[in-house]
Design a protein around this motif. Sequence first.
Motif, PDB file in Angstrom:
ATOM      1  N   ALA A  27       0.937  -1.194  -0.018  1.00  0.00           N
ATOM      2  CA  ALA A  27      -0.051   0.029   0.098  1.00  0.00           C
ATOM      3  C   ALA A  27       0.984   1.279  -0.166  1.00  0.00           C
ATOM      4  O   ALA A  27       0.890   1.959  -0.606  1.00  0.00           O
ATOM      5  CB  ALA A  27      -1.061   0.033   1.159  1.00  0.00           C
ATOM      6  N   ARG A  28       2.053   1.267   0.766  1.00  0.00           N
ATOM      7  CA  ARG A  28       2.850   2.146   0.768  1.00  0.00           C
ATOM      8  C   ARG A  28       3.638   2.659  -0.615  1.00  0.00           C
ATOM      9  O   ARG A  28       3.643   3.704  -1.044  1.00  0.00           O
ATOM     10  CB  ARG A  28       3.827   2.164   1.846  1.00  0.00           C
ATOM     11  N   LEU A  29       3.927   1.575  -1.141  1.00  0.00           N
ATOM     12  CA  LEU A  29       4.497   1.609  -2.466  1.00  0.00           C
ATOM     13  C   LEU A  29       3.856   2.044  -3.441  1.00  0.00           C
ATOM     14  O   LEU A  29       3.957   2.958  -4.405  1.00  0.00           O
ATOM     15  CB  LEU A  29       5.021   0.322  -3.057  1.00  0.00           C
ATOM     16  N   ASP A  30       2.320   1.684  -3.375  1.00  0.00           N
ATOM     17  CA  ASP A  30       1.145   2.142  -4.238  1.00  0.00           C
ATOM     18  C   ASP A  30       1.147   3.890  -4.180  1.00  0.00           C
ATOM     19  O   ASP A  30       0.964   4.431  -4.943  1.00  0.00           O
ATOM     20  CB  ASP A  30       0.136   1.575  -4.179  1.00  0.00           C
ATOM     21  N   ARG A  31       1.003   4.285  -2.693  1.00  0.00           N
ATOM     22  CA  ARG A  31       0.749   5.564  -2.515  1.00  0.00           C
ATOM     23  C   ARG A  31       2.211   6.502  -3.009  1.00  0.00           C
ATOM     24  O   ARG A  31       1.832   7.430  -3.863  1.00  0.00           O
ATOM     25  CB  ARG A  31       0.760   5.807  -1.216  1.00  0.00           C
ATOM     26  N   VAL A  34       1.704   6.661  -6.687  1.00  0.00           N
ATOM     27  CA  VAL A  34       0.737   7.725  -7.303  1.00  0.00           C
ATOM     28  C   VAL A  34       1.219   9.129  -7.023  1.00  0.00           C
ATOM     29  O   VAL A  34       1.095  10.041  -8.046  1.00  0.00           O
ATOM     30  CB  VAL A  34      -0.561   7.555  -6.187  1.00  0.00           C
ATOM     31  N   ARG A  35       1.963   9.287  -5.903  1.00  0.00           N
ATOM     32  CA  ARG A  35       2.716  10.584  -5.646  1.00  0.00           C
ATOM     33  C   ARG A  35       3.556  10.841  -6.814  1.00  0.00           C
ATOM     34  O   ARG A  35       3.839  12.144  -7.438  1.00  0.00           O
ATOM     35  CB  ARG A  35       3.344  10.698  -4.269  1.00  0.00           C
ATOM     36  N   LEU A  36       4.389  10.042  -7.220  1.00  0.00           N
ATOM     37  CA  LEU A  36       5.429   9.908  -8.283  1.00  0.00           C
ATOM     38  C   LEU A  36       4.707  10.473  -9.510  1.00  0.00           C
ATOM     39  O   LEU A  36       5.058  11.482 -10.351  1.00  0.00           O
ATOM     40  CB  LEU A  36       6.084   8.739  -8.647  1.00  0.00           C
ATOM     41  N   THR A  37       3.657  10.004  -9.991  1.00  0.00           N
ATOM     42  CA  THR A  37       2.763  10.347 -11.057  1.00  0.00           C
ATOM     43  C   THR A  37       2.392  11.717 -10.884  1.00  0.00           C
ATOM     44  O   THR A  37       2.237  12.653 -12.012  1.00  0.00           O
ATOM     45  CB  THR A  37       1.568   9.363 -11.254  1.00  0.00           C
ATOM     46  N   GLY A  38       1.814  12.079  -9.913  1.00  0.00           N
ATOM     47  CA  GLY A  38       1.412  13.511  -9.366  1.00  0.00           C
ATOM     48  C   GLY A  38       2.671  14.517  -9.727  1.00  0.00           C
ATOM     49  O   GLY A  38       2.321  15.552 -10.283  1.00  0.00           O
ATOM     50  N   THR A  39       3.793  14.267  -9.338  1.00  0.00           N
ATOM     51  CA  THR A  39       4.878  15.000  -9.324  1.00  0.00           C
ATOM     52  C   THR A  39       5.378  15.279 -10.748  1.00  0.00           C
ATOM     53  O   THR A  39       5.659  16.335 -11.428  1.00  0.00           O
ATOM     54  CB  THR A  39       6.050  14.723  -8.537  1.00  0.00           C
ATOM     55  N   ALA A 143      10.591  12.644  -4.818  1.00  0.00           N
ATOM     56  CA  ALA A 143       9.510  11.240  -4.917  1.00  0.00           C
ATOM     57  C   ALA A 143      10.280  10.116  -5.617  1.00  0.00           C
ATOM     58  O   ALA A 143      10.005   8.982  -5.173  1.00  0.00           O
ATOM     59  CB  ALA A 143       8.169  12.027  -5.830  1.00  0.00           C
ATOM     60  N   VAL A 144      11.051  10.315  -6.587  1.00  0.00           N
ATOM     61  CA  VAL A 144      11.931   9.176  -7.058  1.00  0.00           C
ATOM     62  C   VAL A 144      12.427   8.531  -6.308  1.00  0.00           C
ATOM     63  O   VAL A 144      12.706   7.368  -6.175  1.00  0.00           O
ATOM     64  CB  VAL A 144      12.532   9.641  -8.584  1.00  0.00           C
ATOM     65  N   THR A 145      13.258   9.258  -5.424  1.00  0.00           N
ATOM     66  CA  THR A 145      14.279   8.733  -4.416  1.00  0.00           C
ATOM     67  C   THR A 145      13.456   7.786  -3.248  1.00  0.00           C
ATOM     68  O   THR A 145      13.994   6.925  -2.839  1.00  0.00           O
ATOM     69  CB  THR A 145      15.108   9.914  -3.715  1.00  0.00           C
ATOM     70  N   ASP A 146      12.224   8.634  -2.819  1.00  0.00           N
ATOM     71  CA  ASP A 146      11.557   7.646  -2.022  1.00  0.00           C
ATOM     72  C   ASP A 146      11.088   6.442  -2.617  1.00  0.00           C
ATOM     73  O   ASP A 146      11.248   5.281  -1.865  1.00  0.00           O
ATOM     74  CB  ASP A 146      10.259   8.513  -1.546  1.00  0.00           C
TER      75      ASP A 146
END
Length: 183
Positions: A27-31, A34-39, A143-146
């Motif tokens: 779930a964390r990886l999915d979030r 999603v954040r990566l797509t937004g950024t 976000a990529v680093t995370d």
Amino acid sequence: MSELLSWVFAVLFVLVIIAWYLTYTAARLDRLHVRLTGTLAALDAQLVRRAEASLELANSGLLDGATSLILATASAESLENPGEHGEIREVVENDLTEALHHSITEPTCAKIREAGPLGVDHLDRLRSTCTRVSLARRFHNDAVTDVRRVRRKWAVRLFRLAGHTPMPLTVEFDDELPPGLAA
């Protein structure tokens, strides 16, 4: 019998903890994805705005003909493939940044400001969009680093929690403000 039952409950408890951890990590990886797509979408939007502001300045008549042509060409190339990512996009954005650095010098900015409120508006918009591009690129690269940090974990790799999603890459190009806008 009670000892066997204790072992069964202990094993079930461990399996439940492992299942919870895997579910939480997925779930964390999915979030994070999603954040990566937004950024990435935000970065694309800011790159388009920077190219539009550059093109408007180039077409405003406030710059000399050669400078306008250089800036308009670089801006148009940036606007040709919005949403495209990779090495080609980075080269195009580097070219636009370089064109801005050559076009928007301190003497040029002073001349544009003297032209009146229209020139000041163009410079303010360009400064704003350049700053937003820099921020959007930093947010995206964070976000990529995370995502990369989570995807390197043993559980994510062993259980293939990322599926077939390719490993994200940072976006690297020069996004420094032109010298005339930095003042």
